[in-house]
Design a protein around this motif. Structure first.
Motif, mmCIF file in Angstrom:
data_model
loop_
_atom_site.group_PDB
_atom_site.id
_atom_site.type_symbol
_atom_site.label_atom_id
_atom_site.label_comp_id
_atom_site.label_asym_id
_atom_site.label_seq_id
_atom_site.Cartn_x
_atom_site.Cartn_y
_atom_site.Cartn_z
ATOM 1 N N ASP C 195 0.813 -1.216 0.000
ATOM 2 C CA ASP C 195 0.000 0.000 0.000
ATOM 3 C C ASP C 195 0.847 1.268 0.000
ATOM 4 O O ASP C 195 0.468 2.266 -0.590
ATOM 5 N N VAL C 196 1.954 1.212 0.713
ATOM 6 C CA VAL C 196 2.792 2.407 0.841
ATOM 7 C C VAL C 196 4.233 1.942 0.953
ATOM 8 O O VAL C 196 4.511 0.901 1.540
ATOM 9 N N MET C 197 5.131 2.713 0.363
ATOM 10 C CA MET C 197 6.534 2.331 0.477
ATOM 11 C C MET C 197 7.419 3.559 0.676
ATOM 12 O O MET C 197 7.049 4.678 0.317
ATOM 13 N N SER C 198 8.574 3.310 1.259
ATOM 14 C CA SER C 198 9.654 4.279 1.286
ATOM 15 C C SER C 198 10.596 3.888 0.167
ATOM 16 O O SER C 198 11.173 2.798 0.205
ATOM 17 N N PHE C 199 10.738 4.761 -0.792
ATOM 18 C CA PHE C 199 11.622 4.479 -1.929
ATOM 19 C C PHE C 199 12.877 5.329 -1.734
ATOM 20 O O PHE C 199 12.846 6.541 -1.875
ATOM 21 N N GLY C 200 13.966 4.646 -1.381
ATOM 22 C CA GLY C 200 15.167 5.377 -1.022
ATOM 23 C C GLY C 200 16.132 5.558 -2.169
ATOM 24 O O GLY C 200 16.375 4.628 -2.933
ATOM 25 N N ALA C 201 16.688 6.756 -2.264
ATOM 26 C CA ALA C 201 17.749 7.013 -3.235
ATOM 27 C C ALA C 201 19.052 7.384 -2.538
ATOM 28 O O ALA C 201 20.119 7.341 -3.148
ATOM 29 N N SER C 202 18.965 7.721 -1.255
ATOM 30 C CA SER C 202 20.155 8.190 -0.540
ATOM 31 C C SER C 202 21.241 7.122 -0.496
ATOM 32 O O SER C 202 22.428 7.443 -0.493
ATOM 33 N N LYS C 203 20.877 5.864 -0.445
ATOM 34 C CA LYS C 203 21.873 4.795 -0.311
ATOM 35 C C LYS C 203 22.389 4.340 -1.669
ATOM 36 O O LYS C 203 23.240 3.465 -1.756
ATOM 37 N N THR C 204 21.836 4.917 -2.731
ATOM 38 C CA THR C 204 22.208 4.458 -4.070
ATOM 39 C C THR C 204 22.543 5.628 -4.988
ATOM 40 O O THR C 204 22.066 5.701 -6.117
ATOM 41 N N GLY C 205 23.279 6.605 -4.454
ATOM 42 C CA GLY C 205 23.793 7.632 -5.345
ATOM 43 C C GLY C 205 23.265 9.030 -5.167
ATOM 44 O O GLY C 205 23.663 9.937 -5.905
ATOM 45 N N CYS C 206 22.357 9.260 -4.227
ATOM 46 C CA CYS C 206 21.895 10.618 -3.942
ATOM 47 C C CYS C 206 22.435 11.076 -2.592
ATOM 48 O O CYS C 206 22.970 10.284 -1.816
ATOM 49 N N LEU C 207 22.266 12.376 -2.337
ATOM 50 C CA LEU C 207 22.700 12.945 -1.069
ATOM 51 C C LEU C 207 21.713 12.621 0.035
ATOM 52 O O LEU C 207 22.075 12.134 1.103
#
Lengths: 351, 351, 351, 351
Positions: C195-207
């Motif tokens: 239903d809901v997710m946290s989609f992380g970019a910080s651990k894969t190339g973002c600040l």
């Protein structure tokens, strides 16, 4: 044959007489009354030391506010897996203090100092991600009807202190523990290292009377505000004080607890003597846990016995009921009569 | 001459007799009892409709949980500046629901629909920074002893509904309002648009008995959990139900309220008739606000009268006491005797 | 040889170039900008459906607010015992939603639908004391470097739905999961019942770029207020949007994740090939758990390798390290170079 | 002609260059990095004393966590009616600390020590119903573009200290205040009695960089946990530190603030010189409040000027716009160009 819970029982005549007398008077609100002062003195005498006393109406309020008093950001509270604060307070401790509850395992409702130390070790100092230990909580008597001995409490307190935690006691049935162990209230609490306790009277002859007792009164400087903010400051606070005053007077509280314990012991004896059932643990007060064949359970209920089934996870794997058995809790109260127990025993014996 | 507050008064004999009878029984805990059912029926009859009823022990609990029921992130609650929820609950609404309280001004404890509309206008829809209106709260009777008429409540309800807000009523002294206005409870509440109310009995003859009443029962689906989590679910819930049962029976509640109102009116008459004091507002029930010369205030207190000073900000600037005067609140209760009032009147007349 | 965590790595040049370009502009604050719109479109395309997207700065914020969105009084959240929300967020979920976290056990970071069903069964409907299930949370990839397959997620979702719970996914390393499993993002999420997710970019190339994605946009009606109230609404929200925009563009996110996974696989291969160490679990992405002799651990550290020890409770008892061994976590990132891994492998081989 | 807010402006090239360089590196997470240490040293130097520095991403986070650090049960926070914490943070302070915000009135965004003392007087010590003062908060510069002088702050601090309150400063635009007043940062803060401040860089040339500064470092012992629990502890904390490091370096922050202030003064001059508009208050930094005829307002907007209307309640009654006028806020930033201002001035002059 009502063994559902000691909170199904009403209140003692002595308590109600005192309450009725108080109700005819006019008295300052919010604890500024003489009865509240008398109760404070009563507890000081009972515990053989100065204490800070705050009256509230429910055990959940007492536990939650007492524990939240020591909450800090990232705070972690350790308690037995079966603790009332963990399974029967609808997340009150999480809500009030924002605290995480960490369940410690232990046989028959008790955890050991070693188990606590092991659980705490997962929270190294200064690890802001994990949080930090703030409170260790024990129930006396426990949710499985057993009791901690003073030396067991002292060992737990030592671990708590070493890790910067306060030691909280859920004493919803503390009267039963004192009656059952025959130990001074002071020995079960502050002398063993307890910092704050919920001292319950509602389950032992009062209507609604719980006291949060701080053994280091300075700890409680914020408590009056916290209680009021939570809606647990009663305007007619004397209505709780009047109950406690009569209850503490002349050892009435111990008389009530002793009666309930005796009825509990009579129940336990009947179960132990029966070939059709067995005790799940040796009771220390008025709560008796037993394992019954499902067929007997059905017959007892049909005969009018009232009691609750209990989750088998509370027992170690090798002590759990078999597939045709059920774990049940039977609670005696100050109202329980010998003939009720004997009636139950007769049904048990019949199988 | 105790006019400090109606929460200094005890409880009526009828209530205590019923409570004592109930205390001799064994009853299911946590509201699973017959008395709780009876009280639900009693309120349904009183309000001439189905309602959801939840018993708690304090007015702060009733207000806070009732309001928090409608809280949402960024929620803003509008109330009179002098509202109990704003000044006398230690921040309970802020704590429980994380809600911001916005004070609306208004003469003699009442705000108007227009004032509410103006206050709400500062929270345009979707402005996540400002927050959003969730509840409008009024007190009936107000904290200044006045009462809203049904049409005033309806006008406020219209503004509330237009802005997506629930309308909450703090009815700590609702019995006095019904007695004073001579209006049906339904007309003062749901027929005028009230969604949830705190119906207080503690100030009118009970020990500790408050009911949260939802006029749209579906609104209350989370309330049982919220009450439990807050420690406001009593194990012996019948102890509140027994009080309400006797209190509602045969119009006892109105008899008690009418007596208190009569004593309030007698106080007001004495003040109005005196050359030495004046009424600060026309009372609608049992609370009387008066302006006294400081010298008279001192004499009254020396003579044993007990009452509280009141903040002058509660009055419009042009109605405030002069430098040698003081604003005071006098509250009559079901226990107040005519001779107490007359004694006070005599002291007043003497100047 | 920095394998401490993928959050030790900086940000990709492509991301920083886009961010620098955006920083030269003037743009509406609080998400009223074109880049925020572009990111919303990007996620809709990625997930092949309409979604509601809310940008925040940290994974803890994303998890906590996403879960709290479904909190209700007495709410209980189920997660793996090792879940980030349970052990690494300092009690954020308890604090924000007042929710209790119930830990579910399961091998190598994953719990099964059956284990969830068993844990939920302890919360019978309407039992206000225990609380009620509101959210089941899984991490993809898990905290032990493993991944749930779509059918496993669907089975968990079925249990969640049957019990009235929302299914939350902590996707701090979701990019790695997509890259590792070779499955469409939609198949790992809403098609499986998330239903809901946290989609992380910080651990894969973002600040610092995390997105809370609601697959049923209507669920998010309160979220904007909740985010703002928590201080997680950035005035220059475009600074997160600009990162995501470049990151999602042209499959850059998958390229970065694939590189990290390849480096993870290379590490795993080196460990598997070594006689001196062994894998604790088969990695699905860029996190590798290994068991090393203590002596080798000391040598690796002396040689400059950076990584963290891991609690042995995360492994079943029969898979735990022996007394002379240690369990460690090695994490590859988009910055990890082949020669770093090979250097590490050489040290491993040497023993 | 974008004068909507300084948070519409991007980030300075110097800041972005430093950030891009840092992004190429690998660094310890959660503040264990060299840049975080450098920023701590930078602030110590700036303030001429030891300080405790905690980096967060938003001003609301900085304010809320800083204030909540001093929250206690029943805590009351005093602030100006127009304070950001009161009207633009969606109830964050109520949510995080459970604190009640009490609005203090005062001309042009500032309240006086006397007004604070009067507001505090309504909370007598130990009155658990009312709550108790815990924090006084001021904004520097204020929400109306004015600034407190050091002696005004010291007077407020004296009232705060006498009443047991911490003094908090919302320094979202503190750089502008220092630039505008030409006073040492220490003189505006700890030397005047400030205990904790939010030092904002986001509005003056950074992307997202806010620091909570404790002038009595011992006050902050719980802050690390509180920040983490709120989701405001960034894994790549160096991304905030890198911004601050470049921003503080060589007085860059003051250069940026001075430019914004100069553009603000140029705007104010144009308004003051115009017969068609007037200043609502004398600006101290980069925010300019003006009263415009509605017709002119429409023309300016049609010509492409972007700025916000402002609530007239922020002005004393006798200074408010007439029925055909509107109160507006114009904010200059580090990006504002002279020609933009002159363009705006030309439109103003034209009428």
């Amino acid at each position: 044959m009502i063994f559902a819970s000691d909170n199904w029982a009403g209140a003692s005549d002595k308590v109600m007489t005192a309450l009725t007398a108080a109700a005819r008077s006019t008295r300052p609100a919010y604890g500024g009354d003489d009865l509240s002062r008398a109760v404070e003195r009563g507890f000081a005498e009972l515990f053989e030391r100065e204490v800070a006393v705050f009256l509230v109406g429910t055990g959940t309020a007492a536990n939650t506010l007492g524990i939240a008093n020591y909450a800090r950001p990232g705070g972690v509270v350790f308690c037995h897996r079966d603790a009332h604060i963990n399974v029967d307070e609808a997340g009150a401790s999480e809500f009030f203090g924002g605290t995480k509850l960490v369940a410690v395992e232990g046989r028959h409702g008790k955890y050991t100092a070693e188990a606590l130390a092991e659980a705490v070790a997962r929270f190294p100092q200064g690890a802001v991600h994990h949080g930090r230990p703030v409170v260790a909580s024990i129930s006396e008597i426990t949710e499985f009807g057993t009791a901690y001995r003073p030396e067991e409490i002292a060992a737990i307190a030592a671990v708590a202190k070493r890790n910067g935690m306060a030691l909280h006691m859920d004493g919803a049935r503390f009267a039963g523990a004192v009656a059952g162990l025959g130990v001074a209230p002071a020995d079960l609490t502050w002398r063993a290292g307890v910092d704050v306790m919920s001292f319950g009277a509602s389950k032992t002859g009062c209507l609604a009377a719980e006291a949060v007792i701080f053994f280091n009164p300075a700890d409680s400087r914020d408590f009056g505000f916290a209680r009021q903010r939570a809606g647990h400051g009663f305007s007619k606070a004397w209505f709780i004080a009047a109950q406690f005053d009569a209850w503490l007077d002349g050892g009435h509280w111990l008389d009530l607890a002793r009666h309930a314990n005796r009825m509990g012991a009579r129940l336990a004896q009947a179960i132990g003597a029966s070939r059709n059932a067995r005790l799940a643990a040796e009771p220390s007060a008025n709560e008796v846990f037993a394992i019954l064949p499902r067929s007997l359970d059905a017959k007892l209920k049909a005969a009018g016995a009232v009691y609750h089934p209990w989750g088998i996870e509370s027992l170690p794997e090798d002590e759990r009921p078999g597939p045709d058995e059920v774990l049940v809790r039977l609670v005696a109260s100050f109202q329980t009569r010998e003939d009720e127990v004997d009636d139950f025993a007769a049904h048990l014996a019949r199988g």
